[in-house]
Write a protein that holds these residues in place. Structure first.
Motif, PDB file in Angstrom:
ATOM      1  N   ASP A  29      -1.791   1.511 -13.018  1.00 50.33           N
ATOM      2  CA  ASP A  29      -2.143   1.479 -14.443  1.00 50.33           C
ATOM      3  C   ASP A  29      -2.068   0.087 -15.064  1.00 50.33           C
ATOM      4  N   ILE A  30      -2.481  -0.932 -14.344  1.00 45.61           N
ATOM      5  CA  ILE A  30      -2.535  -2.282 -14.909  1.00 45.61           C
ATOM      6  C   ILE A  30      -3.897  -2.434 -15.591  1.00 45.61           C
ATOM      7  N   ALA A  31      -3.879  -2.713 -16.884  1.00 47.04           N
ATOM      8  CA  ALA A  31      -5.102  -2.764 -17.686  1.00 47.04           C
ATOM      9  C   ALA A  31      -5.910  -4.031 -17.393  1.00 47.04           C
ATOM     10  N   ALA A  32      -7.192  -3.979 -17.718  1.00 45.55           N
ATOM     11  CA  ALA A  32      -8.061  -5.136 -17.580  1.00 45.55           C
ATOM     12  C   ALA A  32      -7.465  -6.307 -18.363  1.00 45.55           C
ATOM     13  N   GLY A  33      -7.522  -7.484 -17.773  1.00 44.69           N
ATOM     14  CA  GLY A  33      -6.978  -8.665 -18.418  1.00 44.69           C
ATOM     15  C   GLY A  33      -5.497  -8.888 -18.161  1.00 44.69           C
ATOM     16  N   GLN A  34      -4.843  -7.929 -17.518  1.00 50.49           N
ATOM     17  CA  GLN A  34      -3.427  -8.074 -17.178  1.00 50.49           C
ATOM     18  C   GLN A  34      -3.300  -8.392 -15.689  1.00 50.49           C
ATOM     19  N   GLU A  35      -2.121  -8.910 -15.303  1.00 52.76           N
ATOM     20  CA  GLU A  35      -1.935  -9.334 -13.918  1.00 52.76           C
ATOM     21  C   GLU A  35      -0.526  -9.030 -13.434  1.00 52.76           C
ATOM     22  N   VAL A  36      -0.445  -8.552 -12.204  1.00 47.47           N
ATOM     23  CA  VAL A  36       0.828  -8.411 -11.496  1.00 47.47           C
ATOM     24  C   VAL A  36       0.781  -9.412 -10.348  1.00 47.47           C
ATOM     25  N   VAL A  37       1.857 -10.180 -10.190  1.00 48.77           N
ATOM     26  CA  VAL A  37       1.939 -11.157  -9.114  1.00 48.77           C
ATOM     27  C   VAL A  37       3.138 -10.819  -8.244  1.00 48.77           C
ATOM     28  N   LEU A  38       2.909 -10.708  -6.949  1.00 49.27           N
ATOM     29  CA  LEU A  38       3.972 -10.528  -5.958  1.00 49.27           C
ATOM     30  C   LEU A  38       3.916 -11.744  -5.045  1.00 49.27           C
ATOM     31  N   ARG A  39       5.000 -12.518  -4.987  1.00 47.37           N
ATOM     32  CA  ARG A  39       4.959 -13.779  -4.246  1.00 47.37           C
ATOM     33  C   ARG A  39       6.231 -13.964  -3.424  1.00 47.37           C
ATOM     34  N   ASN A  40       6.032 -14.350  -2.161  1.00 43.67           N
ATOM     35  CA  ASN A  40       7.130 -14.700  -1.261  1.00 43.67           C
ATOM     36  C   ASN A  40       8.132 -13.551  -1.095  1.00 43.67           C
ATOM     37  N   LEU A  41       7.601 -12.393  -0.732  1.00 46.31           N
ATOM     38  CA  LEU A  41       8.444 -11.210  -0.499  1.00 46.31           C
ATOM     39  C   LEU A  41       8.161 -10.645   0.885  1.00 46.31           C
TER      40      LEU A  41
END
Length: 161
Positions: free
Chosen positions: A97-109
């Motif tokens: 449910d991440i809306a348009a224009g939004q961002e989730v970042v997963l880094r170095n996991l």
């Protein structure tokens, strides 16, 4: 320094401060040794607001017991989760449910997905997202198959996104 020079210096500092971009949210530190805001990633996700950064210190943040909620992480708002130093091991992630224009970042996991009972789950799931999910410098680890003829489930499963 003259009063006029002091006023000019203060004005320059204030002008530069106004031009400096500020973070959209806060930083929540997860550390096993108790030096952070919490020692559980699931708690950090519960308290995180849109725009927050969750900084995960090195360690293993998964109890591999099948009923432990720390093995499953659900992300439903735009946040960034970053491993600090050597990639910490975290449980499976599901972003939804991440809306348009939004961002989730997963880094170095290092995202770990154990074999639970008689089922194997994806390590990273993305569901119903119109926004961006960026996965960078992450490793997905877990059961890939039970026999040479069984390839197992996909490490990443994307649906309606």
């Amino acid at each position: 320094m003259s009063p006029r020079a002091l006023i000019c210096s203060v004005a320059v500092v204030l002008a530069l401060a106004a031009l400096t971009p500020t973070a959209a949210g806060g930083v929540i530190v997860v550390a096993l040794d108790g030096s952070g805001d919490t020692n559980k990633l699931s708690i950090a996700l519960d308290i995180a607001s849109a725009g927050d950064v969750i900084l995960v210190k090195p360690g293993t943040y998964v109890d591999f017991l099948s009923l432990d909620p720390e093995a499953f992480h659900y992300i439903d708002r735009p946040i960034t989760i970053v491993g600090d130093g050597p990639a910490p091991t975290v449980g499976m992630m599901r972003v939804f449910d991440i809306a348009a224009g939004q961002e989730v970042v997963l880094r170095n996991l290092k995202i770990y997905g154990p074999f639970i009972g008689s089922i194997s789950l994806e390590k990273l799931g993305v569901r119903d997202c119109a926004g961006t999910v960026l996965v960078e410098d992450c490793t997905l680890v877990g059961v890939t198959g039970l026999t040479p003829l069984d390839p197992g489930l996909a490490a990443v499963d994307v649906r309606n996104s």
